[in-house]
Each structure stands twice: as C-alpha cells, then as structure tokens.
Design a protein around this motif. Structure first.
Motif, PDB file in Angstrom:
ATOM      1  N   THR A 160       0.849  -1.582   0.063  1.00 23.25           N
ATOM      2  CA  THR A 160       0.021  -0.239   0.109  1.00 23.25           C
ATOM      3  C   THR A 160       1.121   1.307   0.251  1.00 23.25           C
ATOM      4  O   THR A 160       2.012   1.291   0.047  1.00 23.25           O
ATOM      5  N   ARG A 161       0.487   2.254  -0.129  1.00 25.66           N
ATOM      6  CA  ARG A 161       0.855   3.567  -0.194  1.00 25.66           C
ATOM      7  C   ARG A 161       2.066   4.197   1.307  1.00 25.66           C
ATOM      8  O   ARG A 161       3.131   4.901   1.131  1.00 25.66           O
ATOM      9  N   ARG A 162       1.554   3.499   2.320  1.00 25.75           N
ATOM     10  CA  ARG A 162       2.105   3.628   3.484  1.00 25.75           C
ATOM     11  C   ARG A 162       2.846   2.410   3.859  1.00 25.75           C
ATOM     12  O   ARG A 162       3.762   2.003   4.921  1.00 25.75           O
ATOM     13  N   ASN A 163       2.871   1.091   2.408  1.00 28.07           N
ATOM     14  CA  ASN A 163       4.031   0.715   3.110  1.00 28.07           C
ATOM     15  C   ASN A 163       3.244  -1.056   4.125  1.00 28.07           C
ATOM     16  O   ASN A 163       4.000  -1.883   4.293  1.00 28.07           O
ATOM     17  N   LEU A 164       2.229  -0.900   4.408  1.00 26.67           N
ATOM     18  CA  LEU A 164       1.993  -2.647   4.340  1.00 26.67           C
ATOM     19  C   LEU A 164       1.843  -3.619   2.900  1.00 26.67           C
ATOM     20  O   LEU A 164       1.180  -2.900   2.269  1.00 26.67           O
ATOM     21  N   LEU A 165       2.423  -4.542   3.725  1.00 25.42           N
ATOM     22  CA  LEU A 165       2.177  -5.038   1.947  1.00 25.42           C
ATOM     23  C   LEU A 165       1.080  -6.462   2.575  1.00 25.42           C
ATOM     24  O   LEU A 165       0.078  -7.014   3.381  1.00 25.42           O
ATOM     25  N   LEU A 166       0.278  -6.216   1.256  1.00 29.33           N
ATOM     26  CA  LEU A 166      -1.008  -7.262   1.170  1.00 29.33           C
ATOM     27  C   LEU A 166      -0.859  -8.503   0.167  1.00 29.33           C
ATOM     28  O   LEU A 166      -0.056  -8.388  -0.758  1.00 29.33           O
ATOM     29  N   ALA A 167      -1.607  -9.184   0.406  1.00 32.03           N
ATOM     30  CA  ALA A 167      -0.804 -10.872  -0.091  1.00 32.03           C
ATOM     31  C   ALA A 167      -1.879 -11.381  -0.445  1.00 32.03           C
ATOM     32  O   ALA A 167      -3.314 -11.334  -0.025  1.00 32.03           O
ATOM     33  N   SER A 168      -2.283 -12.464  -1.876  1.00 29.72           N
ATOM     34  CA  SER A 168      -3.563 -12.803  -2.106  1.00 29.72           C
ATOM     35  C   SER A 168      -3.314 -14.707  -2.901  1.00 29.72           C
ATOM     36  O   SER A 168      -2.302 -14.726  -3.460  1.00 29.72           O
ATOM     37  N   GLY A 169      -4.107 -14.980  -2.308  1.00 32.01           N
ATOM     38  CA  GLY A 169      -4.110 -16.220  -3.058  1.00 32.01           C
ATOM     39  C   GLY A 169      -4.964 -17.405  -2.401  1.00 32.01           C
ATOM     40  O   GLY A 169      -6.184 -16.128  -1.727  1.00 32.01           O
ATOM     41  N   ALA A 170      -5.375 -18.037  -3.567  1.00 29.73           N
ATOM     42  CA  ALA A 170      -6.837 -19.339  -2.755  1.00 29.73           C
ATOM     43  C   ALA A 170      -6.380 -20.201  -2.306  1.00 29.73           C
ATOM     44  O   ALA A 170      -5.795 -20.878  -1.885  1.00 29.73           O
ATOM     45  N   TYR A 171      -7.391 -20.603  -1.311  1.00 26.21           N
ATOM     46  CA  TYR A 171      -6.874 -21.284  -0.099  1.00 26.21           C
ATOM     47  C   TYR A 171      -7.203 -22.975  -0.781  1.00 26.21           C
ATOM     48  O   TYR A 171      -8.567 -22.740  -2.043  1.00 26.21           O
ATOM     49  N   SER A 172      -6.557 -23.443  -0.947  1.00 28.65           N
ATOM     50  CA  SER A 172      -6.544 -25.305  -1.749  1.00 28.65           C
ATOM     51  C   SER A 172      -6.633 -25.883  -0.474  1.00 28.65           C
ATOM     52  O   SER A 172      -5.729 -26.837   0.146  1.00 28.65           O
ATOM     53  N   PRO A 173      -7.758 -26.930  -0.254  1.00 30.41           N
ATOM     54  CA  PRO A 173      -7.539 -27.757   0.384  1.00 30.41           C
ATOM     55  C   PRO A 173      -7.180 -29.211   0.259  1.00 30.41           C
ATOM     56  O   PRO A 173      -7.053 -29.375  -0.757  1.00 30.41           O
ATOM     57  N   GLN A 174      -6.347 -29.369   0.869  1.00 23.00           N
ATOM     58  CA  GLN A 174      -5.302 -30.723   0.543  1.00 23.00           C
ATOM     59  C   GLN A 174      -6.425 -31.849   0.030  1.00 23.00           C
ATOM     60  O   GLN A 174      -7.252 -31.875   0.566  1.00 23.00           O
TER      61      GLN A 174
END
Length: 554
Positions: free
Chosen positions: A540-554
């Motif tokens: 973000t513009r204030r340097n918070l890191l956003l990460a994303s992905g899809a949960y994959s049930p084992q």
C-alpha cells in the motif's frame, strides 16, 4: 545433431544417439529433451516451432579466451575436424577476455533454451531513470492548520521534501527525455490522486531489516472456480480476481461500496452545475461489495487496474484482452490480436498504454483507443508468460517459458536486454521503484535480480521450494517480497543486494559477478500461509504488504 539425423531419415541411428546422450544433459533441459524425443520422423518436424528455432538459431556459449583456445587445440590435435565443424555451425561462442568463470558463476547464468545471452545483446543504452514528477502544490490538511500553525507548517513540509520533493525537482540523468514517448495528459482527477498519494507518502513507514512490514493476507475461500489472477488498485481500495470459469470479479476492500453510473434517462435529470455532481451520477441501488464481469469464453489469466481506477483489463485463454469500465461495470472493448491464450496483461503506470503476452510467443503493446496493437515484440522462443512496464513507461519486460527475460524499448520495439539464468519458465517480474533493477521469479524457485543499466545479474535469492508467482518491491525499494506456490511469502533485503554490487569496469566487461554463496543473509523473514499458494503481492502507499491467493484444501 539428433535433428539432422531425423531430418535425413536415419531414424534408428537418431534413436540410439538420443538414448546414448540424453542422460548427460542438465536437469533443466529435461523438458526440451521430452519435446525432442517425440520427434522421430521427418514429417513430425513440419510446422514444429521448436524445430525451426533449433535449426535457425545458434546456441550461445560464453567462454573465456583461454578456455576457447584449449578447446580448439584439443579438437585439432585429436583430428576431430567433424566435431569442430559442428561446433562452428551450431554454436555461437561468445569469447571474453580475462579470468575464466567459476562453476558457480556459470551455473547462475545458464539454463535458457538458447544458451546464455550474448554480451552484445546487453550493450545498448537503456534510459532506466524516472520521469520528472509534475509539480503539484499539496494543500495543507485542515487538521494541520488547526494545530499550532507556525510549527505545523514547516513540519509538514520537511518529510515531503525528503521523500518526494528533492527527487522530482532535479531531472534524473538516466531518465529518458520527457517526450520520448507520448504520455497522456494529467486530468484534474489524476492531480487529486497524486496529492492524496503524496499525503499518504508522508505517513509511509520506512522499512528495513529491523522494520519489516505488516502483512495482510486476503484469502479467496471456496474458490472452486479456480482463481488464476489477482490485482489490487494502487490506492488499495479494490481487488480483482480472474477465474478459470471465465468470470472477472471485482471487490471493494474498503467500506465504500462499488456503484454503477445511473442510466442515461436518469442522468439527463441531474443538475450538471451542482458541486456534488460526481456523487449524484452514481446509482445507490447498484451498491455492492462485489461485481461480476461476464464476457470471456475461457479461463482468465491476467488482470490489471488502470492507474486512475476507471478501467480494468483482463486477458484470457479465448485469445482476447478485454477492457472493462469500472463506472458501469461493462465491457468496453475486446482486443483481438493473439490467436492463442493470452497469459498476462498490464497497464502502463501512466495509463492509456497496456501490454499483453501469450502463447503465440510475442508481446503486444496497445493503446486503449486503438483496436490494433501499436507494437509487436517478437523474439522469445516460447510462450510469453508475464509482462511488466518499467516505471517510466519507456520499456517493457517480458518473461517467457524459454527461460529468458527480455527488455523491450517501447519507442522502436527493439530488444535492449536479454537476461538468462533461470532454469524454468518465468512467472513473475517486478521493477524496483527507482527503475534501476528488475527482479524475476520462475518455476525453479529462484528469484534473480538484474542491474538494468549494466545488463548484469546482481543477485540470486534462494529459499523458495516452488514456483514464484508474485514479486513486489516496497514503495521505497528497501524490501523485496516474493510469493510462491510453496505457500509462503518471503521478505528479502533489497538494499543489501544492490549495495554489495560492484559495478566496476571489470565486471561489466566480462559480464559476470561474484554472487554471495549464501542468500540466507538476505532473507529477512518467511511467512507461511495455511495451505494457500501466494499469487499476488501489493504494497500500500504506506508500505503495508497485502498478499492474496486461493485456499487449496489438501
């Protein structure tokens, strides 16, 4: 040599030749070997692009002059003229003066489909500096004026000058001329956004080895539609997912809901002179957290928001790139140029231009108001898997399944850099905010760092155990975040890598550097997810890191 045998219909000899020598090849050529082993008859070669590449281009080897002389002498003493002829016909030997390289240095640079890049390929001048920021006066916040006015003002100015002001006043000596490529004019709304950005920047957290960013993870749950692409707007207000069921889904991640513009009949009733006209044109009845965009007829592989947040791009297996309006949530244009799946697309940091890359092995440069591409960047020997604009918008980086990364000049379409070193298809690219460096990630689980100006590898970050799908530098470039299929986000000390880089003349002449043996010193942290591959990262513009992905049930 195998292909020569097959082409001249010596099928049995070809087979035994293959069986005898295929085991001696490095592990990263196994996929190429598989392709070769399936070509056993002359007919198979017709129209096979890999064959054409092998037959028309030479494999590049970089050898020191001494080693080259020894090889030549060895083959001549043994009267192996036949082999010497084959070497000269099929290999391009790039000879450099000076010390031969160590095994580690060679291993770091090899692995692409066509060998190493020729040193000549990385000699052209690249304007990697940033363009001068337009001068915009930042009005003071109301809350600052209420406070002790006299002390409040200089305080407000100071941090801004450090982080923004001083850089923008002086022209960067490495920057391209401001008008080298035509960039869109700034609209008033863009200026407002820039002011917002500067205000946020004064509250930005300075990161470093002692000050790691907080990470906020957005998990897509129950994403059985197969999440294939994610993007976040620059101001972090919206997030988009592309899915294998050919939908594009846009979410608001702030309390502000997504709204469409009212219908034409309703718009005609609005008083256009009123102050809140921009508010009035929005239809409250359509407000929702999620909008689903239908239009593609195949999985969506890439998504990208425009910098002004008015548009969204998506590219798909159906061979098209679509431009969507985020005012009406409808498709405005379908760009047809690739006849095969389009793996990635990205808007220029200045808007208007965008790039796409696909299975047809080329990247295309488009402008939103042209239905034909403006440039076609051709040269990769396999799919173009990812595309990125340089921060100054004059260059485009493309990563490919041929295991090379190329940098293209938007002005004339020339390839100005070829980086080799990855041992598998490349899936992520990120430019440093100052425009000097490029980070690349691939299926080999390595992150490689490149010095664009000198055309050299600047570092190798080992730690991930699976494909790296996301790379992002923090807003000031101190930290590089990488996200991988191994369900981790890793943070690396970017400053340290680039500080250690000796860019002396010796290095640039021979084209090799001493990489540190251990990249663990550069690893600042590893963050595991709960069985969620990381496919997108965003500071973000204030340097918070956003990460994303899809949960994959084992």
């Amino acid at each position: 040599m195998y292909l020569e045998l097959v082409y001249n219909q010596h099928e049995n000899e070809a087979k035994s030749f293959f069986e005898k020598f295929h085991g001696d090849q490095e592990c990263y050529y196994q996929d190429d070997m598989r392709v070769l082993s399936s070509l056993t008859k002359k007919e198979h070669m017709k129209g096979n692009e890999t064959m054409l590449d092998f037959r028309t281009s030479k494999f590049v080897l970089r050898i020191s002059r001494d080693s080259y002389q020894l090889l030549k002498r060895h083959l001549q003493e043994k009267q192996n003229n036949q082999i010497w002829n084959i070497v000269q016909e099929h290999l391009y030997i790039d000879i450099f003066d000076g010390m031969p390289r160590s095994k580690q240095q060679i291993d770091a640079m090899v692995g692409s489909l066509a060998g190493e890049a020729k040193r000549e390929a990385n000699k052209a001048k690249v304007f990697f500096g940033l363009l001068k920021e337009p001068e915009i006066e930042v009005p003071l916040d109301d809350e600052d004026e209420e406070g002790e006015n006299e002390e409040g003002k200089p305080k407000k100015k100071k941090p801004k000058r450090d982080s923004m002001g001083s850089k923008s006043k002086k022209q960067d000596p490495n920057a391209p001329p401001q008008n080298r490529i035509p960039l869109p004019e700034l609209k008033d709304s863009d200026k407002l956004d820039k002011i917002m950005n500067m205000k946020e920047a004064t509250k930005r957290v300075r990161l470093g080895p002692e000050y790691l960013p907080s990470i906020c993870f957005y998990t897509f749950l129950n994403a059985y539609q197969g999440l294939t692409a994610v993007d976040t707007t620059d101001d972090s207000s919206m997030i988009v997912g592309g899915f294998a069921d050919s939908t594009v889904r846009v979410w608001s991640v702030t309390p502000k809901k997504l709204r469409s513009v009212k219908s034409a009949a309703d718009l005609s009733l609005i008083d256009k002179e009123s102050d809140d006209v921009l508010e009035r044109i929005m239809d409250e009845r359509t407000a929702s957290e999620l909008k689903i965009l239908y239009g593609h007829s195949g999985p969506v592989y890439g998504t990208s928001f425009s910098p002004d947040r008015n548009y969204l791009l998506s590219c798909s297996e159906d061979g098209t790139v679509r431009l969507w309006s985020l005012q009406t949530f409808t498709c405005l244009v379908g760009y047809k140029g690739h006849n095969y799946p389009v793996w990635d697309t990205q808007f220029s940091p200045y808007g208007y231009y965008f790039v796409s890359g696909g299975h047809d092995r080329v990247a295309r440069l488009w402008a939103t108001d042209h239905y034909q591409p403006l440039r076609i960047f051709a040269g990769h020997l396999a799919d173009v898997t990812c595309t990125r604009f340089h921060p100054n918008s004059n260059y485009i980086a493309t990563g490919s399944a041929d295991r090379t990364v190329r940098l293209w000049d938007v002005l004339n379409g020339n390839c100005v850099r070829i980086f080799t070193g990855h041992k598998g298809p490349i899936h992520s690219l990120a430019f440093s905010p100052n425009g000097r460096f490029l980070a690349t990630g691939a299926t080999d689980g390595r992150v490689l760092l490149w010095d664009i100006g000198h055309g050299l590898m600047a570092g190798e970050l080992k730690g991930h155990t699976d494909t790296i799908y996301a790379l992002r530098f923090s807003r000031d470039g101190e930290i590089l975040a990488s996200g991988s299929m191994d369900n981790t986000v890793r943070l690396w000390d970017a400053v340290k890598v680039f500080e250690d880089l000796e860019t002396d003349d010796f290095t640039t002449a021979t084209g090799h550097i001493n990489l540190p043996e251990n990249s663990q010193d550069l690893l600042l942290g590893t963050y595991m997810t709960k069985s969620t591959p990381v496919i997108h990262l965003h500071f973000t513009r204030r340097n918070l890191l956003l990460a994303s992905g899809a949960y994959s049930p084992q």
